[in-house]
Design a protein around this motif. Sequence first.
Motif, PDB file in Angstrom:
ATOM      1  N   LEU A 131      99.640  94.976  65.283  1.00  0.00           N
ATOM      2  CA  LEU A 131      99.421  95.395  63.677  1.00  0.00           C
ATOM      3  C   LEU A 131      98.301  96.396  63.587  1.00  0.00           C
ATOM      4  N   SER A 132      97.370  96.169  64.286  1.00  0.00           N
ATOM      5  CA  SER A 132      95.909  96.855  63.753  1.00  0.00           C
ATOM      6  C   SER A 132      96.179  98.552  64.640  1.00  0.00           C
ATOM      7  N   GLN A 133      96.870  98.438  65.609  1.00  0.00           N
ATOM      8  CA  GLN A 133      97.219  99.751  66.226  1.00  0.00           C
ATOM      9  C   GLN A 133      98.320 100.389  65.539  1.00  0.00           C
ATOM     10  N   THR A 134      99.212  99.881  64.657  1.00  0.00           N
ATOM     11  CA  THR A 134      99.985 100.410  63.821  1.00  0.00           C
ATOM     12  C   THR A 134      99.616 100.854  62.480  1.00  0.00           C
ATOM     13  N   VAL A 135      98.702 100.040  61.877  1.00  0.00           N
ATOM     14  CA  VAL A 135      98.160 100.044  60.592  1.00  0.00           C
ATOM     15  C   VAL A 135      96.711  99.884  60.574  1.00  0.00           C
ATOM     16  N   SER A 136      95.875 101.175  60.820  1.00  0.00           N
ATOM     17  CA  SER A 136      94.527 101.210  61.195  1.00  0.00           C
ATOM     18  C   SER A 136      93.838 100.319  59.787  1.00  0.00           C
ATOM     19  N   SER A 137      94.183 100.293  58.531  1.00  0.00           N
ATOM     20  CA  SER A 137      93.725  99.415  57.396  1.00  0.00           C
ATOM     21  C   SER A 137      93.720  98.071  57.498  1.00  0.00           C
ATOM     22  N   ALA A 138      94.438  97.407  58.482  1.00  0.00           N
ATOM     23  CA  ALA A 138      94.758  95.885  58.681  1.00  0.00           C
ATOM     24  C   ALA A 138      93.294  95.292  58.712  1.00  0.00           C
ATOM     25  N   VAL A 139      93.089  94.187  57.974  1.00  0.00           N
ATOM     26  CA  VAL A 139      91.775  93.435  57.991  1.00  0.00           C
ATOM     27  C   VAL A 139      92.409  92.061  58.063  1.00  0.00           C
ATOM     28  N   PHE A 140      91.967  91.179  59.037  1.00  0.00           N
ATOM     29  CA  PHE A 140      92.428  89.890  59.253  1.00  0.00           C
ATOM     30  C   PHE A 140      91.343  88.891  58.568  1.00  0.00           C
ATOM     31  N   ALA A 141      91.730  87.820  58.235  1.00  0.00           N
ATOM     32  CA  ALA A 141      90.901  86.570  57.596  1.00  0.00           C
ATOM     33  C   ALA A 141      91.787  85.322  57.786  1.00  0.00           C
ATOM     34  N   ASN A 142      90.997  84.169  57.619  1.00  0.00           N
ATOM     35  CA  ASN A 142      91.337  82.974  57.248  1.00  0.00           C
ATOM     36  C   ASN A 142      92.332  82.436  58.579  1.00  0.00           C
ATOM     37  N   GLU A 143      92.025  82.844  59.856  1.00  0.00           N
ATOM     38  CA  GLU A 143      92.915  82.520  60.836  1.00  0.00           C
ATOM     39  C   GLU A 143      92.906  80.687  61.106  1.00  0.00           C
ATOM     40  N   GLN A 144      94.012  79.960  61.209  1.00  0.00           N
ATOM     41  CA  GLN A 144      93.832  78.804  61.491  1.00  0.00           C
ATOM     42  C   GLN A 144      94.908  78.039  62.229  1.00  0.00           C
ATOM     43  N   ASP A 145      94.595  76.986  62.629  1.00  0.00           N
ATOM     44  CA  ASP A 145      95.766  76.139  63.237  1.00  0.00           C
ATOM     45  C   ASP A 145      96.065  74.985  62.456  1.00  0.00           C
ATOM     46  N   VAL A 146      97.529  74.742  61.998  1.00  0.00           N
ATOM     47  CA  VAL A 146      97.912  73.576  61.224  1.00  0.00           C
ATOM     48  C   VAL A 146      98.926  73.130  62.095  1.00  0.00           C
ATOM     49  N   ASN A 147      99.687  71.764  61.663  1.00  0.00           N
ATOM     50  CA  ASN A 147     100.838  71.291  62.079  1.00  0.00           C
ATOM     51  C   ASN A 147     101.570  71.111  60.887  1.00  0.00           C
ATOM     52  N   ILE A 148     102.824  71.291  60.939  1.00  0.00           N
ATOM     53  CA  ILE A 148     103.807  71.242  59.803  1.00  0.00           C
ATOM     54  C   ILE A 148     105.251  70.694  60.266  1.00  0.00           C
ATOM     55  N   ASN A 149     105.541  69.539  59.916  1.00  0.00           N
ATOM     56  CA  ASN A 149     106.784  68.911  60.262  1.00  0.00           C
ATOM     57  C   ASN A 149     106.662  68.673  61.761  1.00  0.00           C
ATOM     58  N   GLY A 150     105.465  68.193  62.338  1.00  0.00           N
ATOM     59  CA  GLY A 150     105.455  68.110  63.767  1.00  0.00           C
ATOM     60  C   GLY A 150     105.321  69.240  64.630  1.00  0.00           C
TER      61      GLY A 150
END
Length: 211
Positions: A131-150
């Motif tokens: 995504l960053s290679q396609t859209v240079s303005s992309a900024v990422f935040a709050n990456e996390q692991d969760v568990n949903i419905n197992g």
Amino acid sequence: MKNKIIICVSIIAIAVVAVLAGLYFIKQNKVLTNSPENIGQQASTGNQNNEAGNQQSQNKLVTDDFDIVLPVGWKKTEPAIGTSAMAINVNEQLNDPAAQKINFRSYFAVSYDTLQGKSMAEYMQTTKYALSQTVSSAVFANEQDVNINGRAVRAVEVELTQQGVNFKILIVAIRGEGDDVWIISFNTIKSSWDGYREIFSNIVRSFNLKK
């Protein structure tokens, strides 16, 4: 731009198509109100239980592989190339002039990919890179692991600007069976993010893979 996206995704990560599928709505913006499940719902049965069942079905996006609950006012629409299903908030009224100019509506898209031996964290890193290679303005935040419905889930928020619109996106990768991974991408404008946070969370929790 669109060709660049498709080439990038085919080589690197399917998830990028879902993230940028808003370009599809800018050009098409067609809602399928006459899909088989909706046609069946339009018939009145006169039975209160059946009406309740139809209403529940009407608020679901159903495919051969999964179903997912749609919030009130959201409709299934024709999916863009590379996505399995899409839905859009058809009645949304945005105050952002740039978003109004391109007739943008908040949406989510579901796509399928394989991990190809990667961990969920590695897969998301690959997606972020694509995504960053396609859209240079992309900024990422709050990456996390969760568990949903197992199921193992990896989520990350993205901010980017396209055609003068400041978007905020939630990418959610859900581990399926074996090497399968399902990506749900939620796209709205940054100024509307707080109002959509709980809605997006509820949609993710409703995602149900058919075995």
